[in-house]
Design a protein around this motif. Structure first.
Motif, short mmCIF file in Angstrom:
data_model
loop_
_atom_site.label_atom_id
_atom_site.label_comp_id
_atom_site.label_asym_id
_atom_site.label_seq_id
_atom_site.Cartn_x
_atom_site.Cartn_y
_atom_site.Cartn_z
N TRP A 119 -3.69 12.63 6.48
CA TRP A 119 -4.18 12.69 5.16
C TRP A 119 -5.00 11.60 4.86
CZ3 TRP A 119 -2.54 10.08 0.59
CH2 TRP A 119 -3.08 10.61 -0.73
N HIS A 120 -4.60 10.36 5.01
CA HIS A 120 -5.57 9.30 4.82
C HIS A 120 -6.74 9.04 5.64
CE1 HIS A 120 -3.11 6.88 1.87
NE2 HIS A 120 -2.27 7.22 2.94
N LEU A 121 -6.60 9.55 7.11
CA LEU A 121 -7.67 9.33 7.86
C LEU A 121 -8.72 10.54 7.78
CD1 LEU A 121 -5.71 8.57 11.15
CD2 LEU A 121 -7.01 6.90 9.59
N GLN A 122 -8.24 11.57 7.17
CA GLN A 122 -9.16 12.83 7.02
C GLN A 122 -9.87 12.70 5.84
OE1 GLN A 122 -6.60 16.27 9.25
NE2 GLN A 122 -8.19 16.98 7.98
N GLU A 123 -9.44 12.15 4.93
CA GLU A 123 -10.08 11.58 3.82
C GLU A 123 -11.05 10.41 3.63
OE1 GLU A 123 -7.72 12.04 0.05
OE2 GLU A 123 -7.98 14.19 -0.08
N GLY A 124 -10.88 9.80 5.01
CA GLY A 124 -11.83 8.79 5.22
C GLY A 124 -11.57 7.32 4.80
N ARG A 125 -10.15 7.21 4.63
CA ARG A 125 -9.55 5.82 4.22
C ARG A 125 -8.95 5.11 5.54
NH1 ARG A 125 -7.79 9.25 0.13
NH2 ARG A 125 -5.92 9.75 1.21
N SER A 126 -8.90 3.95 5.71
CA SER A 126 -8.00 3.05 6.27
C SER A 126 -6.44 3.13 5.82
CB SER A 126 -8.43 1.86 6.78
OG SER A 126 -7.72 0.81 7.39
N ALA A 127 -5.49 3.18 6.85
CA ALA A 127 -4.30 2.88 6.52
C ALA A 127 -3.58 1.87 7.50
CB ALA A 127 -3.71 4.39 6.74
N ILE A 128 -2.57 0.95 6.87
CA ILE A 128 -1.95 0.28 7.73
C ILE A 128 -0.31 0.31 7.55
CG2 ILE A 128 -3.75 -1.55 7.82
CD1 ILE A 128 -2.86 -2.95 4.97
N PRO A 129 0.19 1.20 7.91
CA PRO A 129 1.71 1.56 7.57
C PRO A 129 2.37 0.29 8.47
CG PRO A 129 0.89 2.92 9.61
CD PRO A 129 -0.13 2.10 8.78
N LYS A 130 3.61 -0.07 7.88
CA LYS A 130 4.27 -1.13 8.49
C LYS A 130 5.73 -0.61 9.25
CE LYS A 130 7.96 -4.06 7.47
NZ LYS A 130 9.28 -4.28 6.49
N SER A 131 6.11 -1.02 10.14
CA SER A 131 7.29 -0.92 10.80
C SER A 131 7.63 -1.88 11.93
CB SER A 131 7.21 0.40 11.59
OG SER A 131 8.67 0.73 11.91
N THR A 132 8.89 -2.14 12.10
CA THR A 132 9.23 -3.22 13.11
C THR A 132 10.15 -2.33 14.30
OG1 THR A 132 11.42 -3.66 12.21
CG2 THR A 132 9.59 -5.32 11.53
N LYS A 133 10.13 -1.07 13.92
CA LYS A 133 11.07 -0.20 15.24
C LYS A 133 10.11 0.29 16.13
CE LYS A 133 14.88 0.64 11.95
NZ LYS A 133 14.45 -0.17 10.75
N PRO A 134 10.15 0.02 17.36
CA PRO A 134 9.29 0.67 18.27
C PRO A 134 9.08 2.01 18.13
CG PRO A 134 10.58 -0.90 19.54
CD PRO A 134 11.21 -0.75 18.18
N ALA A 135 10.04 3.12 17.86
CA ALA A 135 9.94 4.45 17.63
C ALA A 135 9.10 4.66 16.58
CB ALA A 135 11.34 5.25 17.82
N ARG A 136 9.26 3.96 15.48
CA ARG A 136 8.51 4.27 14.11
C ARG A 136 7.18 3.89 14.54
NH1 ARG A 136 10.95 8.23 11.00
NH2 ARG A 136 12.92 7.27 10.45
N ILE A 137 6.90 2.66 15.00
CA ILE A 137 5.55 2.15 15.38
C ILE A 137 4.81 3.32 16.38
CG2 ILE A 137 4.25 0.42 16.62
CD1 ILE A 137 6.32 -1.64 15.91
N ALA A 138 5.29 3.82 17.01
CA ALA A 138 5.00 5.03 17.78
C ALA A 138 4.76 6.23 17.21
CB ALA A 138 5.84 5.26 19.14
N GLU A 139 5.58 6.47 16.41
CA GLU A 139 5.32 7.89 15.51
C GLU A 139 4.30 7.67 14.57
OE1 GLU A 139 7.50 9.72 11.47
OE2 GLU A 139 8.99 8.78 13.14
N ASN A 140 4.01 6.48 13.97
CA ASN A 140 2.97 6.20 13.08
C ASN A 140 1.46 6.23 13.72
OD1 ASN A 140 4.78 5.69 11.12
ND2 ASN A 140 4.72 3.60 11.15
#
Length: 293
Positions: free
Chosen positions: A228-249
Motif C-alpha cells: 500500500w505504501h509503495l503503490q501510493e508513492g511513499r517510502s517505508a522502513i519496516p523494522k525487524s531482527t528476525k530473518p524470516a520477518r526481514i524476508a517477508e517484509n
C-alpha cells in the motif's frame, strides 16, 4: 510499483523500501543489517539517537557489498541542532557508520520551542549538501506548520519527510503538503507496529480488512500494508531482527493492490497518533547527549 527505486526531488535515486533499526539492540543490529542486505535490501535507516550507527556500519561491511550499492540514511538528534553542532553531528555519525558520505541526512524532530535552532540545524544540512558530504537532506516528524516555516526561511527543499504513517494513522494533511512541495513522505512504523506496543485497542496486524486483502493475494497483512505504501508513492522502513520477518517484509514486489483495495485501506484511518506529538518534543523532556564516535 514493481521496482524498489524512488527518485528524490534533487535527482538522487533511493530504494523505496528499506530496513529500519529503531529500538534494535546494538548487539543484534549488525546481523540484522547484514541479513537484510543478503536478502536484497539496499536501504538502511538509522539515527544517532538509536545508539546503533556503529553496528549498522559493521553490518554493511559484513555484507561484502560495495558502498555505492547501499543507501544509508540517518538522523540528527535535537541536542545537536545548530550551525556548528549539526556539522559535528555529521562527523560523529559518519565516523560511527564508517562512511565518508551519508546518502540521506535528516533532522529527527522539529524543536518547536526553539525553531530558530531547528532552522540553523537545517542550514547546516544545506552546507553539508553543498560540500558533498551528503547526497540528500530532509526532516522527520514535521507537521504542516513546521514545514511551511522551514520552506519560507531556508533555501533547499527537503527531499524527505519521515513521519508516523500506517493504515490507522495516515496524516493526510502532512502528505498533501509534502506532495505539493515534491517532498517524499517516508513512513516510520509503516506496518503499525507502534499500535501493538503503544497500548491501543486495535492492532493493524489483526485488522480483518488487511487480512482479507492479504488472503486474496496469498500475502500477509504486513505485506499488504507495505505494498500500500509503495503503490501510493511513499517510502517505508519496516523494522525487524528476525530473518524470516526481514524476508517477508521485502517480498512485496510480485503483486498489485486494486484501486478498491487501496481505497479500503485508506478508509482505515482513525486519526489517532500512537507516537509522541512532535510539538511535545523539548530538550527538557527528550534531550540526550549523543556520544562522540
Amino acid at each position: 510499483m514493481t521496482t524498489n527505486t524512488i527518485t528524490l526531488n534533487n535527482g538522487v535515486q533511493m530504494p523505496g523500501l528499506g530496513l529500519g533499526v529503531f529500538q534494535t539492540p546494538p548487539a543484534e543490529t549488525s546481523e540484522a543489517v547484514a541479513e537484510a542486505l543478503r536478502i536484497g535490501y539496499r536501504h538502511i535507516d538509522t539515527a544517532a539517537a538509536y545508539g546503533n550507527e556503529r553496528e549498522v556500519g559493521e553490518g554493511i561491511r559484513r555484507s561484502g557489498l560495495e558502498r555505492s550499492e547501499i543507501f544509508v540514511e540517518t538522523k540528527v538528534w535535537i541536542n545537536d541542532y545548530g550551525l556548528e553542532e549539526t556539522r559535528h553531528a555529521f562527523d560523529k555519525s559518519a565516523s560511527k557508520l564508517g562512511v565518508e558520505q551519508i546518502d540521506l541526512l535528516i533532522l529527527h524532530q522539529p524543536l518547536s520551542e526553539d525553531f530558530a535552532r531547528t532552522l540553523d540545524a537545517y542550514r547546516a544540512l544545506e552546507k553539508l549538501l553543498a560540500d558533498g558530504k551528503v547526497r540528500a537532506i530532509g526532516v522527520s516528524n514535521f507537521l504542516p506548520a513546521h514545514m511551511k516555516r522551514l520552506l519560507a526561511e531556508t533555501t533547499v527543499q527537503p527531499a524527505v519527510n519521515q513521519i508516523e504513517l500506517h493504515p490507522y494513522f495516515q496524516q493526510r494533511d502532512v502528505q498533501k503538503l509534502d506532495n505539493q512541495q515534491e517532498i517524499l513522505t517516508q513512513a516510520w512504523s509503516p506496518i503499525g507496529g507502534i499500535t501493538a506496543y503503544a497500548g491501543g485497542e486495535k492492532r493493524t496486524f489483526d485488522d480483518p480488512v488487511l487480512r482479507e486483502i492479504g488472503q486474496r493475494h496469498g500475502k500477509t497483512a504486513v505485506q499488504v500494508m507495505l505494498r500500500w505504501h509503495l503503490q501510493e508513492g511513499r517510502s517505508a522502513i519496516p523494522k525487524s531482527t528476525k530473518p524470516a520477518r526481514i524476508a517477508e517484509n521485502f517480498d512485496v514486489f510480485d503483486f498489485e493492490l486494486s484501486l478498491e483495495q487501496i481505497a479500503a485501506i485508506d478508509g482505515l484511518d482513525t486519526g489517532v497518533r500512537s507516537g509522541p506529538d512532535p510539538d511535545s518534543i523539548t530538550l527538557e523532556t527528550y534531550g540526550r547527549d549523543i556520544p562522540e564516535a
